[in-house]
Design a protein around this motif. Structure first.
Motif, short mmCIF file in Angstrom:
data_model
loop_
_atom_site.label_atom_id
_atom_site.label_comp_id
_atom_site.label_asym_id
_atom_site.label_seq_id
_atom_site.Cartn_x
_atom_site.Cartn_y
_atom_site.Cartn_z
N LEU A 115 7.03 8.55 10.20
CA LEU A 115 6.75 8.34 8.78
C LEU A 115 5.44 9.04 8.46
CD1 LEU A 115 7.88 6.87 6.31
CD2 LEU A 115 6.50 4.89 6.94
N LEU A 116 5.48 9.94 7.48
CA LEU A 116 4.36 10.84 7.22
C LEU A 116 3.94 10.75 5.76
CD1 LEU A 116 4.22 14.58 8.28
CD2 LEU A 116 4.02 13.97 5.87
N ARG A 117 2.64 10.87 5.54
CA ARG A 117 2.13 11.00 4.18
C ARG A 117 1.00 12.03 4.19
NH1 ARG A 117 -1.42 5.50 3.07
NH2 ARG A 117 -2.95 5.83 4.72
N ALA A 134 -0.48 -2.37 1.05
CA ALA A 134 0.42 -1.30 1.49
C ALA A 134 -0.31 -0.32 2.40
CB ALA A 134 1.01 -0.58 0.28
N VAL A 135 -1.56 0.01 2.05
CA VAL A 135 -2.35 0.91 2.88
C VAL A 135 -2.63 0.28 4.24
CG1 VAL A 135 -4.61 1.97 3.15
CG2 VAL A 135 -3.39 2.17 0.98
N LEU A 136 -3.03 -0.98 4.23
CA LEU A 136 -3.33 -1.67 5.48
C LEU A 136 -2.11 -1.72 6.39
CD1 LEU A 136 -5.56 -4.60 4.13
CD2 LEU A 136 -6.31 -2.50 5.26
N ASP A 137 -0.93 -1.91 5.81
CA ASP A 137 0.30 -1.92 6.61
C ASP A 137 0.57 -0.55 7.21
OD1 ASP A 137 0.74 -4.60 6.12
OD2 ASP A 137 2.11 -4.25 4.44
N PRO A 141 -0.78 0.35 13.27
CA PRO A 141 0.37 0.81 14.05
C PRO A 141 1.46 -0.25 14.21
CG PRO A 141 -1.66 1.51 15.10
CD PRO A 141 -2.05 0.57 13.99
N GLN A 142 1.08 -1.53 14.13
CA GLN A 142 2.07 -2.59 14.26
C GLN A 142 2.63 -3.03 12.92
OE1 GLN A 142 -0.35 -5.44 16.52
NE2 GLN A 142 0.90 -4.98 18.32
N GLY A 143 2.07 -2.52 11.82
CA GLY A 143 2.54 -2.92 10.50
C GLY A 143 3.92 -2.36 10.20
N THR A 144 4.71 -3.10 9.45
CA THR A 144 6.04 -2.64 9.04
C THR A 144 6.07 -2.46 7.53
OG1 THR A 144 6.85 -4.92 8.86
CG2 THR A 144 7.16 -3.81 10.99
N LEU A 145 6.91 -1.54 7.09
CA LEU A 145 7.03 -1.23 5.67
C LEU A 145 8.45 -1.48 5.22
CD1 LEU A 145 5.04 2.13 5.77
CD2 LEU A 145 4.19 -0.09 5.04
N PRO A 150 10.94 0.07 11.55
CA PRO A 150 9.70 -0.49 12.10
C PRO A 150 9.20 0.24 13.34
CG PRO A 150 11.59 -1.90 12.61
CD PRO A 150 12.07 -0.86 11.64
N GLU A 151 10.11 0.96 14.02
CA GLU A 151 9.70 1.66 15.23
C GLU A 151 9.12 3.04 14.95
OE1 GLU A 151 13.95 2.79 14.36
OE2 GLU A 151 12.72 0.96 14.31
N ALA A 152 9.17 3.50 13.70
CA ALA A 152 8.69 4.85 13.37
C ALA A 152 7.18 4.94 13.53
CB ALA A 152 9.09 5.21 11.94
#
Length: 233
Positions: A115-117, A134-137, A141-145, A150-152
């Motif tokens: 997942l890239l930005r 949203a930024v903190l997630d 590295p363990q945050g999910t969106l 979630p593994e990305a």
């Protein structure tokens, strides 16, 4: 410990291991490289086209006698907007690439693995952000969106202009844990290696995203570790 400058700050040559959360490893970096490798030319194209578009707008403003913008963050946001718009167009029909549009940002999901930005780098080689949830997630590295695998691996593409600001000179893929840099690699380095093996003919290159310091040229380095763009998220 030997150090070198990247985006104007010192970073260690040893890979940083975060004291909390997931520790990204060389395997994580290899996984990201493998997933993005075929897309490196288009990532670079999006950044360069966006920056070139912004420069043309600035030349038009000067030619028309328009005054300068009041705040550096305005220019940085304009560059960010142009880069992301070009990336959306370039990757719109790319197999394996999913574009995730949100109210204040856009993310790109590659093969459901990365997942890239796009971001302007700050003095710590990290993307500039308002610290929303949203930024903190994203930077955890363990945050999910929501709606995303979630593994990305979550990474940022940071870009820097030449010292005179006439073109984009370096593009980095960066992994982070909160405010800490885990590792990075430079897309330009990898493309140069490929071109040395298979010559490409007729390819020429012309040519941050939001705060007050001007973009600076990073010196080349391998994988580093080190130690915040007030842009959209």
């Amino acid at each position: 410990m030997k150090k070198e400058k990247q985006y104007g700050i010192d970073v260690s040559n040893n890979e940083h291991q975060a004291t909390t959360g997931k520790i990204m490893t060389q395997t994580d970096q290899d996984r990201v490289r493998q997933a993005l490798e075929q897309h490196h030319p288009k990532i670079r194209e999006a950044v360069e086209l966006g920056y070139s578009e912004w420069r043309q707008v600035q030349m038009f403003r000067a030619k028309q006698g328009f005054g300068s913008v009041l705040y550096a963050r305005t220019e940085a946001n304009d560059i960010f907007d142009a880069v992301v718009r070009n990336a959306m167009r370039i990757f719109s029909d790319e197999p394996g690439v999913r574009i995730v549009e949100e109210s204040q940002t856009v993310k790109f999901c590659f093969s459901e693995e990365v997942l890239l930005r796009f971001k302007k780098g700050d003095e710590n080689n990290l993307g500039r952000n308002l610290k929303t949830q949203a930024v903190l997630d994203f930077v955890n590295p363990q945050g999910t969106l929501p709606g995303l695998p979630p593994e990305a691996e979550k990474v940022e593409v940071l870009y820097a202009a030449s010292e005179v600001g006439d073109r984009i000179e370096s593009i980095l893929v960066v992994a982070r844990d909160g405010d800490r840099l885990l590792w990075h690699y430079e897309i330009d380095d990898l493309l140069a290696e490929d071109e040395a093996i298979v010559p490409l003919f007729g390819a020429t290159i012309d040519s941050t995203t939001d705060d007050e310091e001007p973009l600076v040229k990073p010196r080349k380095g391998g994988q580093d570790a080190g130690q915040n763009k007030q842009d959209q998220e």
